[in-house]
Design a protein around this motif. Structure first.
Motif: not given
Length: 212
Positions: A21-24, A45-48, A190-192, A197-203
């Motif tokens: 979570a939070g890494d790239g 959510a996965v930003d790419i 990997n969105c932090p 709520p895109c990550n349910a507040y929990n990446p």
């Protein structure tokens, strides 16, 4: 929404990596290879971004992809087009069914404007993209950050044309899979995000697999 299972199994993959979570992650995917992103715990959510591996000036174009497919969401059958209108990747399997092309990546500035001044210093996707570019080399820089895809992210458009960030529609084990139509470089955050709520507040972690 089009749900399609893949015939490929993880045991056949030539590459298998978990991104916390939070890494790239920044990595080349060769033409003809199949690339899968797995939402391991759901609602992540996965930003790419994608670039032509031979010429980074040619990269994924949200505008051209949306116009040519006549739809704002990506799913099975969607072809991601480049700024030169060349096919970069085609989605061949999808068990989530809908992926955002409009919401963009979170940044210090957007965190501050959308949420609160004190959110400016929170970890964000733009910072992850820049860190991955610096480690990857090859002269990538912030000028190469453009509109991205948000896999698994739920961004409905209201009848008034406004975007909203809503609770996700993905679940644990959902995946999206795409075939590379050219040699591409994929850049992932990997969105932090903790403020919507895109990550349910929990990446949570994701898994990346590649097949020849």
């Amino acid at each position: 929404m089009s749900l399609t299972l893949s015939p490929l199994t993880p045991e056949q993959a030539i590459y298998d990596q978990v991104i916390e979570a939070g890494d790239g992650w920044m990595h080349e995917i060769k033409k003809g290879q199949t690339f899968r992103i797995v939402d391991l715990e759901g609602n992540q959510a996965v930003d790419i971004l994608f670039y032509n591996a031979a010429n980074a000036d040619e990269r994924y174009s949200a505008v051209d992809t949306i116009r040519e497919q006549g739809a704002i969401y990506l799913t099975t059958g969607s072809t991601l087009l480049s700024t030169e209108l060349n096919p970069m990747l085609t989605i061949t399997a999808d068990t989530c069914g809908r992926h955002d092309t409009l919401g963009g990546a979170c940044a210090a500035e957007s965190n501050m404007v959308r949420y609160a001044i004190e959110k400016r210093y929170m970890h964000n996707c733009r910072d992850t993209f820049l860190l991955q570019m610096a480690e990857y080399g090859h002269d990538y820089s912030k000028r190469d950050l453009t509109s991205n895809v948000n896999f698994f992210m739920n961004v409905p458009v209201t009848p008034e044309g406004r975007l909203t960030f809503e609770d996700g529609i993905s679940d644990a084990g959902k995946y999206v899979e795409m075939k590379a139509e050219m040699d591409v470089v994929a850049l992932i955050s990997n969105c932090p995000q903790l403020n919507n709520p895109c990550n349910a507040y929990n990446p949570t972690p994701i898994r990346l697999l590649i097949w020849d």
